[in-house]
Write an enzyme that holds these catalytic residues in place. Structure first.
Site, PDB file in Angstrom:
ATOM      1  N   GLU A 290       0.892  -1.157  -0.058  1.00 36.61           N
ATOM      2  CA  GLU A 290      -0.138   0.055   0.078  1.00 36.61           C
ATOM      3  C   GLU A 290       0.704   1.200   0.045  1.00 36.61           C
ATOM      4  O   GLU A 290       0.903   1.892   1.086  1.00 36.61           O
ATOM      5  CB  GLU A 290      -0.927   0.048   1.211  1.00 36.61           C
ATOM      6  CG  GLU A 290      -1.719  -1.211   1.490  1.00 36.61           C
ATOM      7  CD  GLU A 290      -2.207  -1.357   2.990  1.00 36.61           C
ATOM      8  OE1 GLU A 290      -3.449  -1.638   2.874  1.00 36.61           O
ATOM      9  OE2 GLU A 290      -1.589  -0.802   4.087  1.00 36.61           O
ATOM     10  N   PRO A 291       1.698   1.545  -0.990  1.00 36.68           N
ATOM     11  CA  PRO A 291       2.357   2.776  -0.942  1.00 36.68           C
ATOM     12  C   PRO A 291       1.507   3.905  -1.391  1.00 36.68           C
ATOM     13  O   PRO A 291       0.404   4.103  -2.024  1.00 36.68           O
ATOM     14  CB  PRO A 291       3.106   2.562  -2.330  1.00 36.68           C
ATOM     15  CG  PRO A 291       2.551   1.613  -3.096  1.00 36.68           C
ATOM     16  CD  PRO A 291       1.806   0.969  -2.165  1.00 36.68           C
ATOM     17  N   GLY A 292       1.916   4.863  -0.427  1.00 36.18           N
ATOM     18  CA  GLY A 292       1.241   6.292  -0.689  1.00 36.18           C
ATOM     19  C   GLY A 292       2.194   7.500  -0.929  1.00 36.18           C
ATOM     20  O   GLY A 292       2.270   7.704  -2.154  1.00 36.18           O
ATOM     21  N   ARG A 330       2.751  19.636   7.226  1.00 32.43           N
ATOM     22  CA  ARG A 330       3.588  18.682   7.576  1.00 32.43           C
ATOM     23  C   ARG A 330       4.792  19.393   8.594  1.00 32.43           C
ATOM     24  O   ARG A 330       5.317  18.820   9.631  1.00 32.43           O
ATOM     25  CB  ARG A 330       4.275  18.083   6.458  1.00 32.43           C
ATOM     26  CG  ARG A 330       3.108  17.015   5.901  1.00 32.43           C
ATOM     27  CD  ARG A 330       3.763  15.935   4.863  1.00 32.43           C
ATOM     28  NE  ARG A 330       4.775  14.927   5.506  1.00 32.43           N
ATOM     29  CZ  ARG A 330       5.987  15.273   5.409  1.00 32.43           C
ATOM     30  NH1 ARG A 330       6.525  15.950   4.547  1.00 32.43           N
ATOM     31  NH2 ARG A 330       6.723  14.117   5.753  1.00 32.43           N
ATOM     32  N   CYS A 361      -1.607  33.151  10.872  1.00 36.62           N
ATOM     33  CA  CYS A 361      -1.220  33.894  12.187  1.00 36.62           C
ATOM     34  C   CYS A 361      -1.141  32.832  13.373  1.00 36.62           C
ATOM     35  O   CYS A 361      -1.798  32.351  14.383  1.00 36.62           O
ATOM     36  CB  CYS A 361      -2.624  34.592  12.724  1.00 36.62           C
ATOM     37  SG  CYS A 361      -2.805  36.175  11.945  1.00 36.62           S
ATOM     38  N   GLU A 362       0.142  32.203  13.083  1.00 35.76           N
ATOM     39  CA  GLU A 362       0.793  31.158  14.248  1.00 35.76           C
ATOM     40  C   GLU A 362       2.177  31.671  13.918  1.00 35.76           C
ATOM     41  O   GLU A 362       2.926  31.264  12.672  1.00 35.76           O
ATOM     42  CB  GLU A 362       0.573  29.979  13.673  1.00 35.76           C
ATOM     43  CG  GLU A 362      -1.011  29.419  13.973  1.00 35.76           C
ATOM     44  CD  GLU A 362      -1.171  29.025  15.473  1.00 35.76           C
ATOM     45  OE1 GLU A 362      -0.064  28.721  15.884  1.00 35.76           O
ATOM     46  OE2 GLU A 362      -2.346  29.061  15.846  1.00 35.76           O
ATOM     47  N   TYR A 390       0.302  14.011   1.616  1.00 39.13           N
ATOM     48  CA  TYR A 390      -0.158  14.772   2.650  1.00 39.13           C
ATOM     49  C   TYR A 390       0.245  16.197   2.765  1.00 39.13           C
ATOM     50  O   TYR A 390       0.644  16.796   3.801  1.00 39.13           O
ATOM     51  CB  TYR A 390       0.734  13.835   4.058  1.00 39.13           C
ATOM     52  CG  TYR A 390       0.686  12.526   3.894  1.00 39.13           C
ATOM     53  CD1 TYR A 390      -0.662  11.739   4.281  1.00 39.13           C
ATOM     54  CD2 TYR A 390       1.769  11.712   3.372  1.00 39.13           C
ATOM     55  CE1 TYR A 390      -0.792  10.506   4.206  1.00 39.13           C
ATOM     56  CE2 TYR A 390       1.725  10.320   3.511  1.00 39.13           C
ATOM     57  CZ  TYR A 390       0.462   9.686   3.605  1.00 39.13           C
ATOM     58  OH  TYR A 390       0.313   8.395   3.730  1.00 39.13           O
TER      59      TYR A 390
HETATM   60  C1  LIG Z   1      -0.849   5.724   5.576  1.00 37.22           C
HETATM   61  C2  LIG Z   1      -0.774   4.295   5.244  1.00 37.22           C
HETATM   62  C3  LIG Z   1      -0.139   3.884   4.266  1.00 37.22           C
HETATM   63  C4  LIG Z   1       0.659   4.548   3.245  1.00 37.22           C
HETATM   64  O1  LIG Z   1       1.840   5.260   3.958  1.00 37.22           O
HETATM   65  P1  LIG Z   1       2.945   5.861   3.090  1.00 37.22           P
HETATM   66  O2  LIG Z   1       4.002   6.154   4.232  1.00 37.22           O
HETATM   67  O3  LIG Z   1       2.334   7.221   2.466  1.00 37.22           O
HETATM   68  O4  LIG Z   1       3.308   4.960   1.983  1.00 37.22           O
HETATM   69  C5  LIG Z   1      -0.526   2.358   3.900  1.00 37.22           C
HETATM   70  N1  LIG Z   1      -1.043   1.731   4.756  1.00 37.22           N
HETATM   71  C6  LIG Z   1      -1.782   2.136   5.767  1.00 37.22           C
HETATM   72  C7  LIG Z   1      -2.665   1.022   6.497  1.00 37.22           C
HETATM   73  C8  LIG Z   1      -1.450   3.542   6.231  1.00 37.22           C
HETATM   74  O5  LIG Z   1      -1.926   3.706   7.226  1.00 37.22           O
END
Ligand SMILES: *Cc1c(COP(=O)(O)O)cnc(C)c1O
Length: 443
Positions: A290-292, A330, A361-362, A390
């Protein structure tokens, strides 16, 4: 200066992304503006998929869409044959609206509501990653009422936490996510799922962290997951069909960040999975990841216009941009570091050091503390790299700042995929104050 993906500097000394001049983009769409290098997203997706294909195993690469979620992004991901992870009804709604095949959607989260689960089951999504006992109860009840079987992965907390260079192995992980292995919660959850007529337990899930630069954390987590699977094999002949090892693959934000190639992570994950499956005499299950961040993180650049500056002699030089923690939380949230350059004078030597302030304003609204830049002028366009994950997805309306626009750039063409929020949009949900609310509600 390290340039990402298709970035180049053209003859005018302007930064180009996807063959498009970013100074033109700033003029055309205004700033702040997110510019995605979609060729880089495609390259990463291909690299992950090809790594699995080279290993000859069944797999799914699911885009963890919390990193950046919008209709066009879901459509791009679907066109790359990626599955999709969602973590809320809103992400699920957007993915479905984008036309993602429901069977390719996986639903995560530690507090999915009755309504969200009902929506997911009705849509016929591919799988629900069950996180806790309450959710198992809800799933059982909903599926029974709807007379539908739901495919489920159990999210395990393997007691391995990985961050960049180090990973921490703990006996019993203190995490809000998942069923803990060490204390026997995972065992109990599997028994509940196995007993249920309506839950089809496909396998298990584990996610050990984010921005990971090593494979040791995955190796350790896979071992712990298989130890649990061995116990289930002995207890009730459980045969996993799917093992999901999560995301967290790192990217290069700044100098010194040294992520591995997608192939390296995958090769190691597959190797360890094969080794343990052989040990237990199991067929190799389908492997999911699951790459994000690693699909979209370094693919986007935020363009800002520089406004005011402030020099405190012998202390610090500040420059302020037309965005900040409203479009990139971030730095404030994680002390995240970024690099960048002046998009309109990309060849100019960086001889000064500026601290880049947001306009909120922080005092904590600082995007970068020390960025090497040429002497800046009002109106210069600052390009901040690696804001694709993100960034927009955490954008907010603090100080009633409208959220930026987002464009995709590739092969010399740009397309707007999220419009800039307008002042009108900001008040769309507001209702007028009623001085005599009692009187009016009585009539
Ligand atoms: C956030 C998340 C991801 C993705 O993480 P990355 O660091 O963006 O690759 C994959 N699986 C789960 C369960 C997550 O919570």
């Amino acid at each position: 200066m390290y340039l990402h993906g298709t970035m180049t500097i053209n003859e005018a000394g302007h930064l180009e992304i996807g063959g498009v001049d970013t100074v033109d983009l700033a003029k055309k769409y205004d700033t702040p503006l997110f510019v995605y290098d979609t060729a880089l997203i495609k390259e990463r997706a291909r690299a992950f998929k090809q790594a699995f294909e080279a290993e000859g195993v069944s797999y799914q690469v699911a885009y963890a869409s919390k990193a950046f979620s919008c209709i066009a992004m879901y459509q791009l991901a679907a066109s790359l044959d990626l599955s999709i992870d969602v973590v809320s009804g809103g992400e699920l709604y957007t993915a479905l609206k984008a036309g993602v095949e429901p069977g390719k959607i996986h639903f995560h989260g530690n507090n999915k509501s009755h309504g969200e689960l009902e929506m997911a089951i009705k849509a016929g999504i591919g799988c629900i990653v069950a996180d806790n006992f309450y959710e198992l109860e809800l799933l059982e009840e909903l599926a029974a009422n709807m007379e539908q079987t739901v495919s489920v992965l159990l999210r395990l907390t393997p007691g391995v936490e990985a961050h960049t260079h180090e990973f921490i192995a703990t006996g019993q992980e203190d995490s809000k996510f998942g069923f803990d292995i060490a204390s026997g919660q995972a065992d109990k959850a599997a028994q509940i799922a196995e007993r249920s007529k309506f839950i089809d337990l496909l396998g298990v899930h584990s996610h050990i962290g984010s921005q990971i630069f090593e494979t040791e954390g995955f190796v350790l987590a896979i071992e712990k997951v298989f130890n649990q699977l061995q116990a289930w094999q002995e207890e009730f002949d459980f045969v996993p069909r799917v093992l999901n090892f999560g995301g967290g693959f790192g990217i290069r934000y700044v100098e010194g960040d040294k992520p591995l190639e997608p192939e390296t992570y995958i090769r190691e994950i597959v190797k360890e999975t094969k080794k343990h499956a052989d040990r237990l005499g199991l067929a190799i299950p389908e492997i999911w990841i699951e790459p994000g961040r690693s699909l979209v993180g370094d693919a986007a650049t935020t363009l800002y216009t520089i406004g005011s500056t402030k020099d405190i002699p012998n202390v610090r030089r500040y420059l302020s941009v037309d965005g900040g923690m409203s479009d990139n939380l971030r730095p404030a949230l994680y002390d995240a570091k970024y690099e960048g350059l002046l998009a309109n004078r990309a060849h100019d030597k960086a001889e000064e050091t500026f601290s880049v302030a947001g306009k909120c304003c922080e005092s904590g609204d600082m995007l970068v503390w020390d960025m090497p830049l040429p002497e800046v002028q009002h109106g210069d366009v600052l390009a901040m790299f690696c804001t694709g994950a993100y960034g927009y997805s955490m954008a907010n309306n603090y100080n009633r700042i409208p959220r930026p626009a987002v464009v995709f750039a590739e092969d010399g063409a740009d397309q707007l995929v999220i419009q800039r929020e307008s002042y009108e949009d900001l008040t769309k949900l507001d209702l007028a104050y009623q001085a005599n609310v009692k009187e009016t509600s009585d009539v």
